[in-house]
Design an enzyme around this catalytic site. Structure first.
Site, PDB file in Angstrom:
ATOM      1  N   CYS A  43       0.824  -1.209   0.000  1.00  0.00           N
ATOM      2  CA  CYS A  43       0.000   0.000   0.000  1.00  0.00           C
ATOM      3  C   CYS A  43       0.857   1.258   0.000  1.00  0.00           C
ATOM      4  O   CYS A  43       0.648   2.163  -0.803  1.00  0.00           O
ATOM      5  CB  CYS A  43      -0.927  -0.004   1.211  1.00  0.00           C
ATOM      6  N   CYS A  48      -1.458   1.587  -3.121  1.00  0.00           N
ATOM      7  CA  CYS A  48      -2.484   2.621  -2.907  1.00  0.00           C
ATOM      8  C   CYS A  48      -1.940   4.048  -2.877  1.00  0.00           C
ATOM      9  O   CYS A  48      -2.461   4.923  -3.566  1.00  0.00           O
ATOM     10  CB  CYS A  48      -3.197   2.400  -1.581  1.00  0.00           C
ATOM     11  N   LYS A  51      -0.036   5.254  -6.080  1.00  0.00           N
ATOM     12  CA  LYS A  51      -1.058   5.245  -7.133  1.00  0.00           C
ATOM     13  C   LYS A  51      -1.958   6.473  -7.026  1.00  0.00           C
ATOM     14  O   LYS A  51      -2.252   7.147  -8.008  1.00  0.00           O
ATOM     15  CB  LYS A  51      -1.864   3.941  -7.027  1.00  0.00           C
ATOM     16  N   TYR A 177      -9.110  -3.751 -10.798  1.00  0.00           N
ATOM     17  CA  TYR A 177      -8.786  -2.480 -10.131  1.00  0.00           C
ATOM     18  C   TYR A 177      -7.557  -1.808 -10.754  1.00  0.00           C
ATOM     19  O   TYR A 177      -7.580  -0.637 -11.114  1.00  0.00           O
ATOM     20  CB  TYR A 177      -8.416  -2.738  -8.670  1.00  0.00           C
ATOM     21  N   GLU A 181      -7.300   1.620 -12.992  1.00  0.00           N
ATOM     22  CA  GLU A 181      -6.691   2.798 -12.351  1.00  0.00           C
ATOM     23  C   GLU A 181      -5.514   3.328 -13.165  1.00  0.00           C
ATOM     24  O   GLU A 181      -5.384   4.544 -13.387  1.00  0.00           O
ATOM     25  CB  GLU A 181      -6.246   2.440 -10.925  1.00  0.00           C
ATOM     26  N   HIS A 435     -27.327  20.601  -0.112  1.00  0.00           N
ATOM     27  CA  HIS A 435     -27.512  21.098  -1.467  1.00  0.00           C
ATOM     28  C   HIS A 435     -26.609  22.289  -1.757  1.00  0.00           C
ATOM     29  O   HIS A 435     -26.416  23.127  -0.875  1.00  0.00           O
ATOM     30  CB  HIS A 435     -28.985  21.529  -1.626  1.00  0.00           C
ATOM     31  N   GLU A 440     -26.226  14.297  -2.435  1.00  0.00           N
ATOM     32  CA  GLU A 440     -27.632  14.422  -2.038  1.00  0.00           C
ATOM     33  C   GLU A 440     -28.534  13.465  -2.822  1.00  0.00           C
ATOM     34  O   GLU A 440     -29.615  13.111  -2.375  1.00  0.00           O
ATOM     35  CB  GLU A 440     -28.121  15.861  -2.180  1.00  0.00           C
TER      36      GLU A 440
HETATM   37  P1  NDP Z   1      -7.937  -8.216 -10.200  1.00  0.00           P
HETATM   38  O1  NDP Z   1      -8.066  -9.583  -9.681  1.00  0.00           O
HETATM   39  O2  NDP Z   1      -8.804  -7.130  -9.682  1.00  0.00           O
HETATM   40  O3  NDP Z   1      -8.090  -8.211 -11.773  1.00  0.00           O
HETATM   41  C1  NDP Z   1      -7.303  -9.033 -12.593  1.00  0.00           C
HETATM   42  C2  NDP Z   1      -7.722  -8.797 -14.024  1.00  0.00           C
HETATM   43  O4  NDP Z   1      -6.841  -9.475 -14.904  1.00  0.00           O
HETATM   44  C3  NDP Z   1      -9.125  -9.320 -14.313  1.00  0.00           C
HETATM   45  O5  NDP Z   1      -9.733  -8.431 -15.212  1.00  0.00           O
HETATM   46  C4  NDP Z   1      -8.847 -10.672 -14.953  1.00  0.00           C
HETATM   47  O6  NDP Z   1      -9.820 -11.078 -15.855  1.00  0.00           O
HETATM   48  C5  NDP Z   1      -7.575 -10.382 -15.721  1.00  0.00           C
HETATM   49  N1  NDP Z   1      -6.743 -11.562 -15.942  1.00  0.00           N
HETATM   50  C6  NDP Z   1      -6.389 -12.503 -15.029  1.00  0.00           C
HETATM   51  N2  NDP Z   1      -5.585 -13.421 -15.597  1.00  0.00           N
HETATM   52  C7  NDP Z   1      -5.431 -13.058 -16.887  1.00  0.00           C
HETATM   53  C8  NDP Z   1      -4.726 -13.598 -17.975  1.00  0.00           C
HETATM   54  N3  NDP Z   1      -4.008 -14.728 -17.855  1.00  0.00           N
HETATM   55  N4  NDP Z   1      -4.775 -12.982 -19.174  1.00  0.00           N
HETATM   56  C9  NDP Z   1      -5.515 -11.844 -19.311  1.00  0.00           C
HETATM   57  N5  NDP Z   1      -6.212 -11.270 -18.305  1.00  0.00           N
HETATM   58  C10 NDP Z   1      -6.169 -11.875 -17.112  1.00  0.00           C
HETATM   59  O7  NDP Z   1      -6.388  -7.880 -10.018  1.00  0.00           O
HETATM   60  P2  NDP Z   1      -5.571  -6.539  -9.973  1.00  0.00           P
HETATM   61  O8  NDP Z   1      -4.209  -6.966 -10.393  1.00  0.00           O
HETATM   62  O9  NDP Z   1      -6.241  -5.436 -10.710  1.00  0.00           O
HETATM   63  O10 NDP Z   1      -5.611  -6.164  -8.428  1.00  0.00           O
HETATM   64  C11 NDP Z   1      -5.252  -7.134  -7.437  1.00  0.00           C
HETATM   65  C12 NDP Z   1      -6.006  -6.877  -6.159  1.00  0.00           C
HETATM   66  O11 NDP Z   1      -5.454  -5.754  -5.520  1.00  0.00           O
HETATM   67  C13 NDP Z   1      -7.481  -6.575  -6.329  1.00  0.00           C
HETATM   68  O12 NDP Z   1      -8.269  -7.717  -6.312  1.00  0.00           O
HETATM   69  C14 NDP Z   1      -7.786  -5.680  -5.176  1.00  0.00           C
HETATM   70  O13 NDP Z   1      -8.268  -6.439  -4.112  1.00  0.00           O
HETATM   71  C15 NDP Z   1      -6.459  -5.048  -4.820  1.00  0.00           C
HETATM   72  N6  NDP Z   1      -6.457  -3.642  -5.220  1.00  0.00           N
HETATM   73  C16 NDP Z   1      -7.346  -2.760  -4.654  1.00  0.00           C
HETATM   74  C17 NDP Z   1      -7.354  -1.439  -5.035  1.00  0.00           C
HETATM   75  C18 NDP Z   1      -8.332  -0.498  -4.430  1.00  0.00           C
HETATM   76  O14 NDP Z   1      -8.919  -0.821  -3.412  1.00  0.00           O
HETATM   77  N7  NDP Z   1      -8.558   0.665  -5.038  1.00  0.00           N
HETATM   78  C19 NDP Z   1      -6.418  -0.932  -6.025  1.00  0.00           C
HETATM   79  C20 NDP Z   1      -5.556  -1.924  -6.570  1.00  0.00           C
HETATM   80  C21 NDP Z   1      -5.585  -3.222  -6.174  1.00  0.00           C
HETATM   81  P3  NDP Z   1     -11.167 -11.863 -15.393  1.00  0.00           P
HETATM   82  O15 NDP Z   1     -12.110 -10.811 -14.903  1.00  0.00           O
HETATM   83  O16 NDP Z   1     -11.629 -12.501 -16.652  1.00  0.00           O
HETATM   84  O17 NDP Z   1     -10.742 -12.833 -14.355  1.00  0.00           O
END
Ligand code: NDP
Length: 452
Positions: A43, A48, A51, A177, A181, A435, A440
């Site tokens: 983080c 976080c 970012k 996510y 982002e 407001h 709201e």
């Molecule tokens: P996520 O699990 O959110 O998303 C992974 C993405 O990659 C999905 O769209 C998935 O597709 C895709 N994917 C997975 N494997 C492959 C592959 N082999 N080829 C192509 N696409 C693929 O992971 P992130 O890396 O974005 O984030 C990790 C975690 O970190 C999150 O789950 C979250 O909990 C945390 N996080 C939280 C944030 C916040 O609170 N603002 C910010 C950043 C991270 P599919 O949907 O088809 O599985």
């Protein structure tokens, strides 16, 4: 002579591990933390916080444009990546220093080395043996990339924070996510961004209205969101990269960033050897008290792959320390945890999506508002805001609140209090509007749009 060197040995100095260490020390325990990288964890160091700083930087692009119709003459604005990265690094160094002070102020020993568990009470820290009555694993997670040809030419979010220069054209793979982002960050800073997602719509797991609405807003800002797009291979071509999709299409760019999920960083720590059970993805199996299969070894945060959010890891760490060292047992409640995606525009959600509420067999009243925020009536920007409430028809309890738009993360934090308390739609309505605000709308949604 005490039986062990420490009452608690924490492996991993991220937000969760540091919170547990400090609280346990406050309860009188003798505590050490081992950290092989920098204190602060994902983080603070590579997630976080940096970012969000980059996201702020990216927003200025639109702020300069929006100012014009408000009467401002804005000179030639230009952006310098090196300045942003240097200032961001300075802030991360400051936070890293605060984490160090927090630990020393709590009389927690910091061992700046990799730790490997030798037996349930012995840890090898950089070649030195240390013993502890209890061990807490809080080692977090690490970016995961699919093993396709040329994957070594790609970067992850880890490297994105330290690029020597802003890429002119970047392809971001993933629809979660991090992908969403960083698409907003690079686009706002002036790069040409293509986001490739293998499925039908980005942000799987979020409310469908949120997903479609956000995808449309992102596209308006200039990100080329390509769904059903999967990468077959990556090749270097001169100073550029060629990305061949499974469809055969080739995209050229300067950088490709993978944000395809994260895997628990539990490899090579001696976990299974001492009896700690792991899931297939390496996540540590724990019970509701964060206890592993070995009674004196607990695990918290992303390495347990429950809800991978910093405030959740912090609370799991606090619950562990209070329960084991403070004679104040309590458990982290993983239900109805609000979260935000710092996309451009951002998303804030708490509670159930419409689809998940329907899966529970409930009859629902759905309330929605989709409007142009007041700010953009004059700025002229074509950006809209979406708000949605998912209400259980029988009890009238608000099961979920969802928002896409300016300040959504700030607004949803307050809404989360009401949703967590089990507020009804009528209790939302009883709150008089502030407001003029966007927030709201959450207390003035009069008629359900669909009822079934
Ligand atoms: P996520 O699990 O959110 O998303 C992974 C993405 O990659 C999905 O769209 C998935 O597709 C895709 N994917 C997975 N494997 C492959 C592959 N082999 N080829 C192509 N696409 C693929 O992971 P992130 O890396 O974005 O984030 C990790 C975690 O970190 C999150 O789950 C979250 O909990 C945390 N996080 C939280 C944030 C916040 O609170 N603002 C910010 C950043 C991270 P599919 O949907 O088809 O599985």
């Amino acid at each position: 002579m005490p039986q062990y060197d420490y009452d608690l040995f924490v492996i991993g100095g991220g937000s969760g591990g540091v919170r547990a260490a400090r609280i346990a020390a406050g309860h009188g325990a003798k505590v050490a933390v081992a950290e092989e990288s920098r204190l602060g964890g994902t983080c603070v160091i590579r997630g976080c916080v940096p970012k969000k700083l980059l996201s702020y930087a990216a927003h200025f692009h639109e702020d300069f444009e929006d100012a014009r119709n408000y009467g401002w003459t804005v000179g030639d604005a230009s952006f310098d990546w090196a300045t942003l990265i240097a200032n961001k690094d300075k802030e991360i160094d400051r936070l890293n220093g605060i984490y160090k002070k927090l630990l020393s102020g709590s009389k927690v020993d910091l061992l700046e080395s990799r730790a490997v568990i030798v037996d349930p009470h012995t840890i090898d820290v950089g070649g030195k043996r240390v013993t502890a009555k209890n061990i807490l694993i809080a080692v977090g997670a690490w970016p995961e990339r699919p093993q396709i040809p040329g994957i070594e030419l790609s970067i992850t979010s880890n490297e994105a924070f330290h690029l020597p220069m802003l890429p002119k054209e970047i392809v971001i793979v993933g629809g979660g996510y991090i992908a969403v982002e960083f698409a907003g960050i690079f686009n706002g800073l002036g790069a040409k961004v293509t986001q490739l997602y293998r499925g039908e719509q980005i942000l799987r797991g979020f409310d469908d209205d949120v997903r479609h609405f956000l995808a449309a807003e992102i596209a308006k800002k200039g990100v080329a969101v390509r769904t059903q797009a999967d990468v077959a291979r990556i090749e270097k071509s001169g100073g550029r990269l060629n990305i061949t999709l499974k469809s055969g299409e080739v995209l050229a760019c300067d950088a490709i960033m993978y944000a395809t999920g994260r895997h628990p960083k539990t490899n090579g720590m001696g976990l299974t050897e001492v009896g700690v059970k792991l899931k297939a993805n390496g996540a540590i199996v724990v019970d509701a008290d964060s206890q592993t299969a070995v009674p004196n070894i607990h695990a918290i945060g992303d390495c347990t792959d429950r809800l991978n959010l910093t405030p959740v890891a912090i609370r799991e760490g606090q619950a562990y320390a209070d329960s084991v060292f403070g004679s104040k047992p309590w458990m982290m409640d993983h239900k109805t945890v609000a979260s935000a995606v710092f996309s451009h525009p951002p998303v804030g959600v708490v509670g159930l999506s419409e689809a998940d509420a329907r899966k529970e067999g409930r009859e629902l009243d759905i309330y929605k508002a989709d409007f142009k925020p007041l700010k953009h009536t004059i700025s002229g920007r074509d950006e809209r805001t979406l708000m949605k409430l998912v209400v259980d028809r029988k009890s009238q309890i608000v099961l979920g609140a969802h928002m896409v738009g300016m300040d959504a993360p700030e607004i949803i934090q307050a809404i989360a209090i009401a949703v967590k308390m089990g507020a009804t739609k009528q209790q939302f309505d009883a709150a008089v509007a502030v407001h003029p605000t966007a927030a709201e709308e959450f207390v003035t949604l009069r008629m359900p749009v669909t009822a079934s």
